[in-house]
Structure formats: C-alpha cells, structure tokens
Design an enzyme around this catalytic site. Structure first.
Site, mmCIF file in Angstrom:
data_model
loop_
_atom_site.group_PDB
_atom_site.id
_atom_site.type_symbol
_atom_site.label_atom_id
_atom_site.label_comp_id
_atom_site.label_asym_id
_atom_site.label_seq_id
_atom_site.Cartn_x
_atom_site.Cartn_y
_atom_site.Cartn_z
ATOM 1 N N VAL A 212 0.833 -1.206 0.000
ATOM 2 C CA VAL A 212 0.000 0.000 0.000
ATOM 3 C C VAL A 212 0.871 1.260 0.000
ATOM 4 C CG1 VAL A 212 -1.733 1.296 1.279
ATOM 5 C CG2 VAL A 212 -1.870 -1.199 1.178
ATOM 6 N N THR B 190 1.547 0.832 8.165
ATOM 7 C CA THR B 190 1.920 -0.492 8.673
ATOM 8 C C THR B 190 0.685 -1.104 9.350
ATOM 9 O OG1 THR B 190 2.444 0.184 10.935
ATOM 10 C CG2 THR B 190 4.167 0.487 9.281
ATOM 11 N N LYS C 231 -5.226 -0.130 11.900
ATOM 12 C CA LYS C 231 -6.450 -0.062 12.715
ATOM 13 C C LYS C 231 -6.195 -0.179 14.207
ATOM 14 C CE LYS C 231 -8.590 -3.547 10.197
ATOM 15 N NZ LYS C 231 -7.945 -3.414 8.921
ATOM 16 N N GLU D 32 -9.494 7.185 7.747
ATOM 17 C CA GLU D 32 -10.571 6.753 6.849
ATOM 18 C C GLU D 32 -10.380 5.317 6.383
ATOM 19 O OE1 GLU D 32 -13.547 6.360 5.564
ATOM 20 O OE2 GLU D 32 -13.677 8.518 5.210
ATOM 21 N N ALA E 292 -11.274 0.486 3.216
ATOM 22 C CA ALA E 292 -10.163 1.017 2.403
ATOM 23 C C ALA E 292 -10.449 2.452 1.952
ATOM 24 C CB ALA E 292 -9.873 0.102 1.218
ATOM 25 N N LEU F 142 -13.105 3.723 0.564
ATOM 26 C CA LEU F 142 -14.500 4.188 0.566
ATOM 27 C C LEU F 142 -14.691 5.276 1.628
ATOM 28 C CD1 LEU F 142 -16.438 0.779 0.336
ATOM 29 C CD2 LEU F 142 -15.973 2.424 -1.503
ATOM 30 N N GLY G 244 -3.164 -12.124 -1.526
ATOM 31 C CA GLY G 244 -2.959 -10.968 -0.640
ATOM 32 C C GLY G 244 -4.233 -10.436 -0.016
ATOM 33 N N ASP H 195 -10.969 -9.084 12.653
ATOM 34 C CA ASP H 195 -10.731 -7.908 11.829
ATOM 35 C C ASP H 195 -12.034 -7.123 11.605
ATOM 36 O OD1 ASP H 195 -8.774 -6.441 10.244
ATOM 37 O OD2 ASP H 195 -10.085 -6.989 8.569
ATOM 38 N N LYS I 176 -13.474 -3.286 12.903
ATOM 39 C CA LYS I 176 -14.044 -2.256 12.037
ATOM 40 C C LYS I 176 -15.390 -1.754 12.561
ATOM 41 C CE LYS I 176 -11.663 -3.852 7.909
ATOM 42 N NZ LYS I 176 -11.732 -4.682 6.710
ATOM 43 N N GLY J 58 -7.576 -3.845 -1.223
ATOM 44 C CA GLY J 58 -6.663 -3.705 -2.370
ATOM 45 C C GLY J 58 -5.741 -2.530 -2.146
#
Ligand code: ADP
Ligand code: ASP
Ligand code: MG
Length: 814
Positions: A475, A554, A578, A605, A610, A612, A663, A677, A681, A796
């Site tokens: 990224v 990271t 996060k 954000e 990602a 959005l 990935g 995960d 969120k 992605g």
C-alpha cells in the site's frame, strides 16, 4: 556624482571583484563615482577571532592570521597576475602591523574596545587599497581615499556616533576637488575627534555609504550585495522569500532593526532627511531589479511588507505586587539599562502594571541582571518585587508594514497560524503605530515560524504539506507513486505543495527537509540509514516543519503506540493501521483529545472499507446533528472473497489458500476468518457514532469449526480446514437450500454490536456483493426508512493508498 557600496561577498573573491570593477567602469563613463567597500567577506569575523584567540593566550591566533594573509595575497595575485608587487608590498606592510598588534594583544592578555576597533580596520583598509590599485593597474582613473580622514566620530568604540557637521564639511571639501573618476572608500571605519581609530558598528559600511551620499546630496544611494534586494523574509531561512520591489524608509528601518541584515539599521537616517532613495542591488545578478527604499507610496494589496527575525534574544521579566500603581519603576529600570549601555529591543507591560518584560541581546544578560537586581535591592528584600527572571535561547520575529494599521485580523492570523504549528509565543509587542508586530519565540522554532508566516502572508495561495511515511510495502508503495504522479496537479489545481520529507520501511529510512526527490525513491531508501521507530519520530520532530503529517501504512502495534508522541508535537497522523482506533476506548479517546489539544488532525478513513468514504461520511452526519440508529455492513474483503468463491465444487481449504496467495488475508488468516478484523471495524464505526465500546463488548459468533478455533498455529489451522471440509460444506448447503448467499456481516444496533456469518436472501442489498467489495448501510434519524448506503471495492493496495491520499489532501484543505 554616484555613490555605490559593495559588501563583503561582492568583494569576497577575485571573481566578484572583477564584477565590481566592471560595474564601476560602466558607471564612471556617465559620472564620477564614489565606491564604498567592505572588508573581503568573512575577514572582519576572522580579525575579531584572532584578537579573541590572542587575548586568551591561544596560539591559534597565528593560524587565523595566516588565513587572513593568504586570502588577501591570493586575491591580489589573481587580480594582478603581471603587476602585483606594489600592492603586495602595501599588503605585507599592513599585515606586519596587524601581526604586531596581535602579538601585543597576546602579550598583555587583553583586548579593549579601542584595540578591537584598531584591529578590524585592517579589513577595509586592505580591501579598498587592493581594489583601487587593481583598477589603476587596468588603466582606470581610480584612487583610494581613507574614509578615516573624512568620517569623524566620538570615541564610543565599536559603535561610534558620527559628528555630522565635521564629517559633512570634510566630505564636501574633499570631493569638491577630487580629480579621479572613481574614489574607493573603505566603509565601516572612522576616526574620533582625538584621532583614535573607531568603527560604526558591525555591518557599518552601508552606513558610511549613506553618510557620504547625504554629504554629497546625491540623487540615489546604491547598496550592492549578494541578494537581489530586501526580501519578504530572510532568504537563507525561507526558500520562497522574494525581493520587495518598493518599500518605505520606515518599513525598511523596522525590518533591518528587527534583523534583516541586508541593510545596517542606521543607514536610513542620513538619507531619509534628504529624501535620497536607496537602491539595493545584487552584484552577482546586476540585471535584477532589486529594491527601492524611498518615500514614494506604492499601493500594495498586502499590508504586510516583510517578516524579520533576530536571534540570541533574552527576555527579562520584572514583576511583583509592589510595582502596581507606583510611578518610577520603569524609569529606574530603563535608566539602569541605559547606564550599562544595554539596548532594549522589545518591551511589553501588562495593563495591571504587575510586570514588565524586556527583550535584550543575550550577550548583555549577565550585566543587565546584576545591575537590575542592585537597583531594586530594597524592593526585592522587602518582597515587593521578585528578583528579575531571565529566559534565554529566544528569538524575535516581527511582521512589518506601514499599512497594517488599516487592516483587521493580522495579528489574529499571525497567532493562529503559529498556534496551529505548535509554536509557543512567549511575549508579544505591538507599537501603537502598528508598523510592527513582534513576538518572542524559542530559537529552535524560528525557521518554522518564518516559513509558516511567510506562507500565510505571502503565499497564502499555496500550502505546503510535509509528509513522513512509514511502511512502504504494497500500500505504501502505491501511495508514494500516487503522490509522485499527482504532485503537479495538486500544486496547479488545489494549491497544495505536497512534499514527502521522510520515508521508512522496517529496514531503512531517509529524510530530506527540502523534500525527497521521488524519482529513485526505492533505491535512495535502500541506501538510507538504519530504520527505527523512535529515530523516525525524532527526525520528524527535529525537522520541525510546518504542516507535518505522519502517515502510518503499517499494521504494527508499536507504530500505533507512537501516535501520541506525534500528536503532542502537532504533527498530524493519518493511518490505515487499525490498531490504535480499535485499542482500548481510553486510548482512542486520548488520541482524539490530543488531536484537538495540539491542533493536529488524526485521520483514519482507511481503517474501514479502504478508500470508501465511510468514516468521513459518518463524521459529517454526526457533525450536522444526525444520530445513527443502526449499521449493517459487510466489511471484510477477504471473507467476501472466500465466500464468493466457496461452493460445492470447491474446497474451503483451497479457497482460503488462494485468498492468502492473492494478498486478501492477513499473513495469519485466523485474524480474518475468526472475525476479529471485522469486529475491529464495526467497533471503530460504533465509536465514531459516539458510542463508548470496547472489543470485548462485541458479540462474535464464530463459523469456524471447533478445531479451527482452537488451533495453535497457522499450519495447524490450515490442517483443520482440510479435516473439517464437511463442516464448511454444510454451511454452504444450508444457505443454498434457502436460495441464500453466505456473507460475513457486522451489525450495530441499539448500542450493541455483533459479527457473524449470515445467510442473505435474494433481494437483500448484500446478496449481490461481488469480489472483495464492501457495503455499509447507515440507518439514522434522517435516513430512517431507506438507509444511506456506501458500496465499492473495500480492499486492495490501490484503493487503500488512495484513501490515505484523500486523508492527506483533507489536511491540505484544512
Ligand atoms: P553585505 O556583505 O553585502 O553587506 P550582508 O551579509 O550584510 O551583505 O547582508 C546580506 C544578507 O542579508 C543576505 O545574504 C541574507 O542572507 C541576509 N538577509 C537577512 N534578511 C534579509 C532580507 N529580509 N532580505 C535580504 N537579505 C536578508
Ligand atoms: N566589514 C564590516 C563587518 O563585517 C562592515 C561591513 O561589512 O559592512 O561588519
Ligand atoms: Mg552588510
């Protein structure tokens, strides 16, 4: 008659002296010329250094002397390759005198102000002689007149005051009969009424030139230096500084008094009375227009003309209840300082008269403190006032402009922009005439303050952002590439000058306060210094750049642990990591508090969906007074991939392996498949909706088999996927039987949150979710019937990088 002055750099090398000679030659074709010169650049400092060394019995004075000698000898020889002997003889003679003087200082172990003045005269005497004789060698009509025979002063050594009536008469008298076209005068040096050698103060050649210009009533005084005029601020500290075309005497005086070294402050006085304009020009760039200092009023949109700074300032504070309403305190204070010949640069007094604060040069601080404590001995003993307080390592920064008084909000803008950049203001002074607003700040903040103020008052259209990126894996690499590609667009269209100033991966790191060239950044980074998280922070802190942003790309807990430090330095934090936002509620709250307190935005954000715009949209809803009632979302790109590809013709193990290979999962797939995960969120969304919640409060209904949940390693876990294939097939079969799709859903409702695998019926907005897409439905008081839906690629490298990029740009528009 024309009067020109050339400064130290202009006569600092044979190359530059040749430029000076050709300028003079051209001028002399039109009229007679008086040319005042400084010592060869750096020589006055070297003379004083040699004097100090000799005084303290340090034999190093001999080496310093040798450098002085070598510099002059090589200039003489370079300028006069064929006929240097007579000039060398003069120089030899003068340098012998200088050597004897230094030996004398060494012997008696002392250097008085009078001796110091004698010492520095050698600089201008040598330079003026060399230039005049070189011109003569080249067939020009030139003569070196010793200014000490013209400029007469009192015996106030190191900064003598001029006796204008005698000096003016001398100047008129001499030049009325001077025959040569070009007269070269040494600047800075003079003689007292009693014949002692004196000087006009450091930088005083400008002053000599002004005295001569006034004495001769010339039309204009030209000061030739190494920059193209008086700049909007110190060009050595602010790259964007630019020359000011026209400026009033008052403004020029204020700027020079407050540190614009390009003009020695007393220079304006003699020419001001006679209305003689001063034109500042660049010897190295004679065609540049330069600056005209005069009384001509030129309308300008900007009430601020320039910003200047003085270093090495000390602040003295005299305070105590015994001062209130009792007249005479200030008088005694200023008298004390004046008796000690201490110059007060800035004064502020609280309206309660409870305290007076003074800015003076740091070198005077010991004498000032002792003298003031003696003056107020009685009051201090009676506890009516406190012993004087001293603070050092400070600087003054001043905004200057004749027209500032007619504009509101200038000081407000000044203070808020400095405040936003965490620059602490220790004292403020604003004259009633409002030509000058001065502040006292820490020395270490000067560069940042000048750049910040320059940006606000002179470049408000472009804003510089200074970005420190840590983590340049998948990224991070895309982010750097996107920045590289968009740099020009941002500058042209959004007026944002986005600079990457620090880059790090887990191995190496690089920094460049002027902006890292992104051309070969990967290679440059691999040749960087050894990376460390603390080291990265320390560099960001010590570069002390305005609008600094730390970008965490990271997934590292230790990096997240440092946000607090960055925010405390007013460095904004942008994170796709996060961990911080899903850590304990108290930590999340603390980071938000620090962000507000230190004016350093904290944006994340990309923590959810990602690129959005989920968190930003949620923030806008809340800020505009809406209330979230429930959230339903599919937030895991990896679980979507898995359940969109898993069916009765594939094997669960193979699909998870493929997701990992492409990935889509964390290196440890259990973090995704266990739902942790997604739980993080929805926790972040719940918190951003205003709810106090921790990760343990979220109900996590697992879909993994018992063995899968209990596995101790990644390998074990994969084995359970093979062993428990029938368990996963039964999940699929159950959904298929009801014509449903399996989706991993996060919910927040009524203050409670949960994550679980759900069977989604046809027609539901989640049913057709493809690939790694995410979807969020917000039900709020305003969106109570139909939810607000945000949907799109939620994983992605490219979209995550662009989400980070959007956060950075948000800061630019801030
Ligand atoms: P000279 O030897 O020609 O007298 P100085 O070194 O005394 O030159 O003054 C020129 C220098 O003043 C410039 O090189 C620059 O670094 C410094 N300076 C500080 N503030 C300003 C300003 N506002 N405008 C121009 N120059 C400035
Ligand atoms: N040479 C002197 C100095 O360095 C005077 C001048 O350059 O104006 O201070
Ligand atoms: Mg100067």
């Amino acid at each position: 008659m024309k009067v020109l002055k050339f400064g130290g750099t202009s006569v600092g090398s044979s190359k530059n002296i040749n430029k000076v000679i050709s300028i003079l030659d051209a001028y002399a074709k039109e009229s007679k010329v008086v040319c005042v010169v400084s010592a060869v650049g750096g020589i006055t400092d070297k003379l004083l250094l040699a004097g100090m060394q000799a005084q303290s019995k340090d034999n190093a004075f001999k080496a310093t002397f040798q450098i002085i000698k070598d510099v002059h000898f090589s200039i003489i020889k370079e300028l006069n390759p064929d006929n240097s002997s007579s000039i060398l003889n003069y120089a030899e003679e003068k340098l012998n005198e200088l050597e004897s003087l230094l030996n004398g200082i060494f012997l008696i172990n002392e250097i008085s102000p009078k001796t110091s003045d004698k010492l520095v005269t050698f600089g201008e005497l040598l330079s003026s002689f060399i230039i005049a004789e070189t011109m003569k060698n080249r067939g020009l009509s030139a003569y070196r007149k010793n200014a000490q025979e013209l400029v007469v002063t009192n015996a106030n050594f190191t900064k003598a005051e001029v006796d204008y009536s005698v000096t003016n008469a001398n100047i008129k008298d001499y030049f009325s009969s001077a025959k040569e076209n070009i007269t070269i005068l040494p600047g800075f040096i003079a003689r007292s009424t009693f014949g002692e050698q004196t000087t006009l103060g450091r930088g005083g050649s400008d002053f000599t030139a002004a005295i001569v210009a006034a004495g001769l009533h010339v039309e204009q005084l030209e000061i030739w230096t190494d920059v193209s005029g008086m700049f909007t601020t110190n060009p050595k500290l602010v790259k964007q500084a630019r020359p000011i075309e026209t400026i009033s005497y008052q403004e020029a005086m204020e700027l020079s008094h407050f540190g614009a070294k390009v003009l020695y402050p007393p220079t304006v006085q003699p020419v001001l009375d006679l209305n003689i304009p001063i034109h500042i020009k660049n010897t190295m760039e004679p065609e540049a227009v330069g600056t005209i200092i005069s009384n001509e009023f030129v309308a300008s949109n900007n009430p601020v003309k320039g910003i200047s700074n003085i270093s090495n300032i000390a602040l003295l504070t005299l305070q105590g209840s015994g001062m209130v309403g009792i007249p005479g305190f200030s008088k005694r204070l200023f008298e004390t300082l004046s008796n000690e010949k201490i110059n007060v640069i800035l004064i502020t007094q609280a309206s309660s008269e409870h305290s007076i604060c003074l800015g003076i040069e740091a070198k005077d601080v010991e004498i000032a403190k002792t003298a003031i404590d003696i003056t107020f001995e009685n009051e201090i003993a009676l506890h009516k006032i406190d012993p004087i307080q001293v603070e050092t390592n400070l600087s003054i920064v001043a905004l200057v402009g004749d027209n500032m008084k007619n504009h509101q909000g200038i000081s407000g803008k000044m203070f808020s922009s400095l405040g936003k950049n965490n620059i602490n203001i220790r004292a403020i002074a604003q004259g009633a005439s409002e030509k000058n607003i001065s502040i006292v700040i820490e020395e270490t903040d000067v560069k940042k303050a000048l750049n910040t103020l320059h940006e606000v008052f002179f470049e408000s259209i472009t804003k510089q952002l200074n970005v420190f990126i840590t983590g340049v894996g998948n990224v991070g690499e895309r982010l750097v590439e996107q920045i590289k590609q968009q740099k020009k667009y941002l500058k042209d269209n959004l007026k944002i000058n986005l600079r990457v100033v620090g880059l790090s991966n887990s191995r190496t790191m690089i920094f460049n306060g002027g902006g890292i060239s992104l051309k070969n950044w990967k290679e440059d980074l691999s040749n960087g210094e050894k990376a460390s998280l603390e080291g990265f922070f320390e560099n960001a802190k010590s570069l002390n750049l305005r609008n600094s942003i730390f970008v965490d790309v990271t997934a590292n807990k230790d990096v997240a642990g440092l946000y607090e430090k960055y925010l405390r330095e007013s460095i904004a934090v942008v994170a796709c990591n996060k961990i911080a936002c899903s850590s304990t509620f108290s930590n999340y709250k603390e980071l938000k508090r620090l962000s507000l307190k230190y004016n350093a935005p904290f944006l994340f954000e990309t923590n959810v969906g990602a690129g959005l715009p989920i968190i930003d949209t949620l923030g806008n809803l809340i800020a505009s007074g809406d209330k979230v009632t429930s959230i339903q979302a599919v937030l895991s790109g990896s679980l979507n991939f898995v359940f969109n590809n898993f069916n009765d013709t594939t094997k669960f193990y193979d699909v998870v392996k493929q997701a990992a290979a492409e990935g889509y999962t964390e290196p440890d797939p259990r973090i995704d498949l266990s739902g942790v995960d997604v739980a993080r969120k929805i926790l972040i969304l719940a918190r951003e909706s205003g709810v106090t919640m921790d990760l343990e409060d979220i109900e996590n209904i697992p879909f993994l088999s018992k063995a899968g949940l209990e596995s101790n390693s990644v390998d074990d876990f994969y084995q359970t996927l093979i062993d428990d294939e029938s368990h996963y097939q039964s999940l699929f079969a159950s959904a298929k039987a009801k014509d449903c799709q399996l989706k991993y859903v996060a919910k927040f409702d009524n203050g409670k949150a949960s994550v679980s695998l759900q069977e989604i019926p046809k027609g539901h907005p989640f049913y057709n979710l493809e690939g790694s897409d995410n979807i969020v439905m917000f039900y709020t008081e305003r969106y109570s019937q139909q939810p607000m839906i945000i949907k799109g690629a939620g994983a992605g490298a490219d979209v995550t990088a662009s989400g980070l990029f959007a956060d950075i740009i948000r800061l630019g528009n801030n």
